[in-house]
Motif scaffolding. Structure first.
Motif, mmCIF file in Angstrom:
data_model
loop_
_atom_site.group_PDB
_atom_site.id
_atom_site.type_symbol
_atom_site.label_atom_id
_atom_site.label_comp_id
_atom_site.label_asym_id
_atom_site.label_seq_id
_atom_site.Cartn_x
_atom_site.Cartn_y
_atom_site.Cartn_z
ATOM 1 N N ASN A 26 0.806 -1.230 0.000
ATOM 2 C CA ASN A 26 0.000 0.000 0.000
ATOM 3 C C ASN A 26 0.837 1.276 0.000
ATOM 4 O OD1 ASN A 26 -2.513 -1.299 -0.021
ATOM 5 N ND2 ASN A 26 -2.476 -1.562 2.197
ATOM 6 N N VAL A 27 2.082 1.188 -0.465
ATOM 7 C CA VAL A 27 2.950 2.370 -0.528
ATOM 8 C C VAL A 27 2.897 2.962 -1.938
ATOM 9 C CG1 VAL A 27 5.322 3.204 -0.342
ATOM 10 C CG2 VAL A 27 4.483 1.477 1.247
ATOM 11 N N PRO A 28 2.659 4.279 -2.059
ATOM 12 C CA PRO A 28 2.620 4.896 -3.390
ATOM 13 C C PRO A 28 3.953 4.756 -4.119
ATOM 14 C CG PRO A 28 1.708 6.366 -1.724
ATOM 15 C CD PRO A 28 2.346 5.241 -0.988
ATOM 16 N N PHE A 29 3.906 4.600 -5.429
ATOM 17 C CA PHE A 29 5.121 4.492 -6.238
ATOM 18 C C PHE A 29 5.753 5.860 -6.434
ATOM 19 C CE2 PHE A 29 2.914 0.628 -7.645
ATOM 20 C CZ PHE A 29 3.944 -0.294 -7.553
ATOM 21 N N ASN A 30 7.073 5.889 -6.423
ATOM 22 C CA ASN A 30 7.822 7.072 -6.816
ATOM 23 C C ASN A 30 8.316 6.882 -8.247
ATOM 24 O OD1 ASN A 30 7.589 8.433 -4.321
ATOM 25 N ND2 ASN A 30 9.226 7.140 -3.467
ATOM 26 N N HIS A 45 3.680 -3.787 -8.973
ATOM 27 C CA HIS A 45 4.184 -4.225 -7.667
ATOM 28 C C HIS A 45 5.604 -3.704 -7.501
ATOM 29 C CE1 HIS A 45 1.295 -7.314 -8.995
ATOM 30 N NE2 HIS A 45 1.103 -7.638 -7.731
ATOM 31 N N HIS A 46 5.981 -3.403 -6.261
ATOM 32 C CA HIS A 46 7.403 -3.233 -5.990
ATOM 33 C C HIS A 46 8.070 -4.590 -6.219
ATOM 34 C CE1 HIS A 46 6.039 0.250 -3.434
ATOM 35 N NE2 HIS A 46 6.980 0.797 -4.176
ATOM 36 N N ARG A 47 9.271 -4.569 -6.728
ATOM 37 C CA ARG A 47 9.937 -5.846 -7.016
ATOM 38 C C ARG A 47 10.082 -6.695 -5.749
ATOM 39 N NH1 ARG A 47 12.591 -7.478 -11.428
ATOM 40 N NH2 ARG A 47 12.550 -5.355 -12.280
ATOM 41 N N GLU A 48 10.418 -6.044 -4.625
ATOM 42 C CA GLU A 48 10.556 -6.787 -3.373
ATOM 43 C C GLU A 48 9.217 -7.350 -2.932
ATOM 44 O OE1 GLU A 48 13.148 -7.666 -1.648
ATOM 45 O OE2 GLU A 48 14.553 -6.724 -3.035
ATOM 46 N N PHE A 72 -5.160 -0.788 -7.116
ATOM 47 C CA PHE A 72 -3.832 -0.167 -7.045
ATOM 48 C C PHE A 72 -3.837 1.295 -7.489
ATOM 49 C CE2 PHE A 72 -4.091 -2.481 -11.117
ATOM 50 C CZ PHE A 72 -3.796 -1.487 -12.039
ATOM 51 N N LYS A 73 -5.019 1.868 -7.689
ATOM 52 C CA LYS A 73 -5.091 3.275 -8.072
ATOM 53 C C LYS A 73 -4.981 4.148 -6.830
ATOM 54 C CE LYS A 73 -7.737 6.505 -10.909
ATOM 55 N NZ LYS A 73 -8.952 6.710 -11.728
ATOM 56 N N ALA A 117 2.230 5.236 4.426
ATOM 57 C CA ALA A 117 3.438 6.030 4.635
ATOM 58 C C ALA A 117 4.310 5.470 5.752
ATOM 59 C CB ALA A 117 3.057 7.479 4.948
ATOM 60 N N GLN A 118 3.739 4.566 6.566
ATOM 61 C CA GLN A 118 4.474 4.043 7.709
ATOM 62 C C GLN A 118 5.105 2.691 7.417
ATOM 63 O OE1 GLN A 118 1.194 3.937 10.319
ATOM 64 N NE2 GLN A 118 1.177 6.126 10.716
#
Length: 324
Positions: A26-30, A45-48, A72-73, A117-118
């Motif tokens: 649930n972390v926004p992509f940079n 997805h984040h690769r990790e 994922f939006k 964010a946490q």
């Protein structure tokens, strides 16, 4: 399986990655995040995070009419153009939206969603999985886990309770393997001194005689030694004399004390590292079972959650009275 890279996806589908969040953490992509995309539905997805789950987060929705993009939006941010009528109310609302450190949150239910964010990674695993394991002590354990995993100069960690009552602490944290090892070590150390005590023929015979006379003879002797409020029988007096005459070599007594202190020091210095590794192994075990999201969180919560405090408290009293 081949994945669309971030560069190719932008080129082919012209997706703005910053408008989306990873559905796993649930972390926004940079803009420069290392991201992979499901070749079937395009979920980013984040690769990790992909490595953690080993499959697409929306795999169960493939081939259905569900709107996968909603998973994922990134929520649209609202902008306030007019001056607020109640500044105090808005200030309170803004304060509630401020990000807090992850270890300041008390998780009473593992189903509670974590603020994106946490969330961060500890040894490649989402931090919220460690949070549900340590429960109320996040403020202490999470920074310690971060320092240990990053191997910084501050990675030295000291756990007072693991030093004070290591056996009770390991039971409280459901580190049962350590509990068994500590118990076996205690029995070996105390067994050396016990050999000299229970090999004394006079002591053994006097004990048997007292047991035949009164099964509660120890309570009577304890009262006599503590405040002299009772009278000992002849056999109990004989047993007390035998106890006072038992000789345990000073070298044996010293070595036993040193080993017990060394055991406590080891637990105090090493407990947090071993606790972190135990949680990670539990997470990996859940991942091997194919668990993700809330199911994985609940699995870690049940396997690594703490034991009710009453049981460790009784063990701690027994540990101090009988061992130390």
């Amino acid at each position: 399986m081949d994945f669309y890279t971030l560069k190719n996806l932008r080129k082919e589908k012209k997706m703005d990655i910053k408008k989306y969040i990873c559905p796993v953490c649930n972390v926004p992509f940079n803009e420069n995040d290392d991201a992979v995309f499901c070749p079937d539905c395009g979920t980013p997805h984040h690769r990790e995070c992909w490595k953690i789950s080993g499959k697409c987060f929306n795999e169960q929705l493939h081939g259905t009419a569900e709107n996968i993009e909603n998973t994922f939006k990134k929520p649209e941010e609202k902008t306030i153009f007019s001056k607020p009528e109640d500044p105090l109310k808005v200030e309170i609302e803004d304060d509630e939206k401020k990000p807090h450190l992850p270890f300041s949150i008390e998780i009473k239910n593992p189903e509670i969603s974590i603020n994106p964010a946490q969330t961060f990674l500890i040894e490649g695993k989402p931090s919220f999985l460690y949070e549900v394991a340590v429960k109320k002590n996040q403020r202490y354990y999470i920074p310690s886990f971060m320092a240990i995993s990053e191997k910084t100069k501050k990675s030295f960690s000291w756990n007072f309770w693991a030093f004070l009552v290591p056996f009770a602490w390991s039971v409280y944290r459901k580190m049962y393997k350590f509990s068994v090892i500590l118990f076996a070590l205690y029995m070996v150390i105390l067994g050396v001194s016990g050999y000299y005590i229970f090999s004394d023929e006079g002591f053994v015979n006097a004990t048997i005689e007292c047991m035949e006379e009164d099964p509660e003879y120890l309570q009577n002797i304890s009262l006599y030694l503590s405040n002299g409020s009772t009278t000992l029988t002849v056999k109990q007096q004989k047993l007390l004399e035998e106890m006072q005459g038992i000789y345990v070599p000073s070298a044996v007594s010293t070595i036993s004390s040193v080993l017990l202190i060394a055991c406590r020091l080891f637990m105090g210095l090493r407990a947090n590292t071993e606790y972190m590794k135990t949680i990670r192994k539990t997470i990996e075990k859940g991942e091997k079972k194919g668990l993700t999201g809330d199911k994985l969180k609940m699995f870690v919560y049940k396997k690594r959650g703490i034991v009710p405090i009453v049981i460790p408290a009784i063990i701690a009293i027994f540990e101090w009275l009988t061992i130390y």
